[in-house]
Design a protein around this motif. Structure first.
Motif, PDB file in Angstrom:
ATOM      1  N   GLU A 134       0.855  -1.198   0.000  1.00 31.90           N
ATOM      2  CA  GLU A 134       0.000   0.000   0.000  1.00 31.90           C
ATOM      3  C   GLU A 134       0.881   1.235   0.000  1.00 31.90           C
ATOM      4  O   GLU A 134       1.775   1.392   0.840  1.00 31.90           O
ATOM      5  N   LEU A 135       0.633   2.150  -0.924  1.00 27.63           N
ATOM      6  CA  LEU A 135       1.505   3.307  -1.113  1.00 27.63           C
ATOM      7  C   LEU A 135       0.704   4.607  -1.075  1.00 27.63           C
ATOM      8  O   LEU A 135      -0.403   4.674  -1.600  1.00 27.63           O
ATOM      9  N   PRO A 136       1.269   5.649  -0.461  1.00 25.70           N
ATOM     10  CA  PRO A 136       0.559   6.931  -0.392  1.00 25.70           C
ATOM     11  C   PRO A 136       0.610   7.670  -1.720  1.00 25.70           C
ATOM     12  O   PRO A 136       1.462   7.398  -2.568  1.00 25.70           O
ATOM     13  N   GLN A 137      -0.323   8.605  -1.892  1.00 32.90           N
ATOM     14  CA  GLN A 137      -0.312   9.493  -3.035  1.00 32.90           C
ATOM     15  C   GLN A 137      -0.360  10.926  -2.532  1.00 32.90           C
ATOM     16  O   GLN A 137      -0.512  11.172  -1.336  1.00 32.90           O
ATOM     17  N   ALA A 138      -0.215  11.882  -3.432  1.00 31.28           N
ATOM     18  CA  ALA A 138      -0.148  13.286  -3.030  1.00 31.28           C
ATOM     19  C   ALA A 138      -0.811  14.152  -4.096  1.00 31.28           C
ATOM     20  O   ALA A 138      -1.311  13.648  -5.104  1.00 31.28           O
ATOM     21  N   VAL A 139      -0.800  15.462  -3.861  1.00 31.84           N
ATOM     22  CA  VAL A 139      -1.366  16.434  -4.795  1.00 31.84           C
ATOM     23  C   VAL A 139      -0.227  17.063  -5.588  1.00 31.84           C
ATOM     24  O   VAL A 139       0.822  17.399  -5.031  1.00 31.84           O
ATOM     25  N   ARG A 140      -0.419  17.211  -6.887  1.00 26.95           N
ATOM     26  CA  ARG A 140       0.615  17.786  -7.754  1.00 26.95           C
ATOM     27  C   ARG A 140       0.963  19.202  -7.291  1.00 26.95           C
ATOM     28  O   ARG A 140       0.118  20.097  -7.315  1.00 26.95           O
ATOM     29  N   PRO A 141       2.203  19.440  -6.851  1.00 27.74           N
ATOM     30  CA  PRO A 141       2.565  20.748  -6.285  1.00 27.74           C
ATOM     31  C   PRO A 141       2.543  21.884  -7.295  1.00 27.74           C
ATOM     32  O   PRO A 141       2.324  23.041  -6.929  1.00 27.74           O
ATOM     33  N   CYS A 142       2.761  21.589  -8.565  1.00 24.17           N
ATOM     34  CA  CYS A 142       2.818  22.637  -9.590  1.00 24.17           C
ATOM     35  C   CYS A 142       1.485  23.355  -9.767  1.00 24.17           C
ATOM     36  O   CYS A 142       1.442  24.484 -10.269  1.00 24.17           O
ATOM     37  N   ASP A 143       0.383  22.705  -9.357  1.00 19.53           N
ATOM     38  CA  ASP A 143      -0.935  23.301  -9.558  1.00 19.53           C
ATOM     39  C   ASP A 143      -1.141  24.551  -8.709  1.00 19.53           C
ATOM     40  O   ASP A 143      -2.010  25.370  -9.009  1.00 19.53           O
ATOM     41  N   SER A 144      -0.351  24.705  -7.650  1.00 15.11           N
ATOM     42  CA  SER A 144      -0.476  25.888  -6.786  1.00 15.11           C
ATOM     43  C   SER A 144       0.843  26.654  -6.691  1.00 15.11           C
ATOM     44  O   SER A 144       1.094  27.353  -5.722  1.00 15.11           O
ATOM     45  N   CYS A 145       1.677  26.518  -7.721  1.00 19.56           N
ATOM     46  CA  CYS A 145       3.011  27.133  -7.708  1.00 19.56           C
ATOM     47  C   CYS A 145       3.103  28.215  -8.779  1.00 19.56           C
ATOM     48  O   CYS A 145       2.515  28.106  -9.859  1.00 19.56           O
ATOM     49  N   ALA A 146       3.877  29.260  -8.498  1.00 14.87           N
ATOM     50  CA  ALA A 146       4.080  30.344  -9.467  1.00 14.87           C
ATOM     51  C   ALA A 146       5.031  29.961 -10.593  1.00 14.87           C
ATOM     52  O   ALA A 146       5.266  30.753 -11.511  1.00 14.87           O
ATOM     53  N   ALA A 147       5.575  28.760 -10.531  1.00 13.58           N
ATOM     54  CA  ALA A 147       6.435  28.191 -11.582  1.00 13.58           C
ATOM     55  C   ALA A 147       7.671  29.030 -11.894  1.00 13.58           C
ATOM     56  O   ALA A 147       7.906  29.404 -13.046  1.00 13.58           O
ATOM     57  N   PRO A 148       8.514  29.310 -10.888  1.00  8.39           N
ATOM     58  CA  PRO A 148       9.762  30.023 -11.178  1.00  8.39           C
ATOM     59  C   PRO A 148      10.691  29.241 -12.091  1.00  8.39           C
ATOM     60  O   PRO A 148      11.587  29.814 -12.710  1.00  8.39           O
TER      61      PRO A 148
END
Length: 213
Positions: A134-148
Motif C-alpha cells: 500500500e503506497l501513499p499518493q499526493a497532490v501535484r505541487p505545480c498546480d499551486s506554484c508560481a512556476a519560477p
C-alpha cells in the motif's frame, strides 16, 4: 511492509520516493505486484555515499556500483528484484513508472517533479516485489506554484518548449556557466519544494560534471 522497506532504505540514506501496485505488467519482472522507486533521501545522502568502498577504490562508476550493491541487497532481503536506470540499453522506463506513482508528475519544464523533493528528484533504482504494498499518493505541487522554473534557465535552454541540449552545453562551456556546473542546474534549484532537502553543491557538481563531459 512499507514502513519496513523505508527503514531498510533509510539505513543507506535512500528513500522510497513513490511506487505503484500492478499485475502482469510487461515492463516488470514476471510476478511483480508492486514497484517502489528509490532515490537519495536528502543532503545527508552525499556524505554517506562518498565514504563507501565503491567511492574509495578508484574504479569507474562508483555511484552506480554502490547502487547495485545496496539496492540489490535490499531486493534479496525482500525476495524481490532490483532494477536500475543505468547499465545500457534497453533501459527501464523509469520516467513512465514515476508518472504512475501519484507522487511524481511532469513539471511545467517537462522534468519530473516530486511532491517533496521537487525538481531534485532522482532515482538510484527500483524494487520489484511480489507483494502488493500500500503506497501513499499526493497532490501535484505545480498546480499551486508560481512556476519560477519557467524563467530560471540563464541559457533559455529549458522551458515549456522542452530541452535545448546544445544550448545548455554551450552555456556550460562559458564562464557564466560555472554557477550551474558547480552548484547544479538553475532550473532545478529554482523549485521552491526541495529547500529543506536541498542537495549539497558537491553532489550536484559531481553529476553536472558527468553530464557535461
Amino acid at each position: 511492509m512499507l514502513a519496513q522497506i523505508a527503514g531498510l532504505a533509510a539505513a543507506h540514506q535512500l528513500e522510497v520516493l513513490g511506487g505503484f501496485t500492478c499485475d502482469a505488467d510487461e515492463s516488470l519482472p514476471k510476478g511483480t505486484r508492486s514497484l517502489l522507486l528509490l532515490g537519495p533521501a536528502g543532503p545527508q545522502y552525499w556524505p554517506h555515499v562518498t565514504t563507501q568502498p565503491e567511492w574509495q577504490d578508484g574504479a569507474p562508476d562508483p555511484i552506480d556500483r554502490w547502487s547495485r550493491r545496496v539496492i540489490g541487497g535490499l531486493a534479496c532481503q525482500l525476495g524481490g528484484k532490483a532494477l536500475f536506470p543505468f547499465g545500457g540499453a534497453p533501459y527501464h522506463p523509469f520516467y513512465r513508472w514515476a508518472l504512475r506513482t501519484g507522487r511524481i508528475w511532469e513539471s511545467p519544464v517537462r522534468l519530473l517533479v516530486h511532491d517533496s523533493h521537487g525538481l531534485m528528484v532522482s532515482f538510484r533504482g527500483a524494487l520489484a516485489l511480489r507483494e502488493a504494498v500500500e503506497l501513499p499518493q499526493a497532490v501535484r505541487p505545480c498546480d499551486s506554484c508560481a512556476a519560477p522554473c519557467l524563467t530560471a534557465c540563464p541559457a533559455g535552454a529549458l522551458g515549456t518548449q522542452g530541452y535545448d541540449l546544445p544550448a545548455c552545453h554551450g552555456y556550460l562551456d562559458s564562464a557564466a556557466g560555472a554557477n550551474c556546473l558547480n552548484s547544479g542546474c538553475a532550473v532545478r534549484r529554482a523549485c521552491p519544494l526541495p529547500q529543506s532537502r536541498a542537495r549539497l553543491a558537491e553532489h550536484s557538481a559531481y553529476h553536472m560534471g558527468i553530464f557535461h563531459t
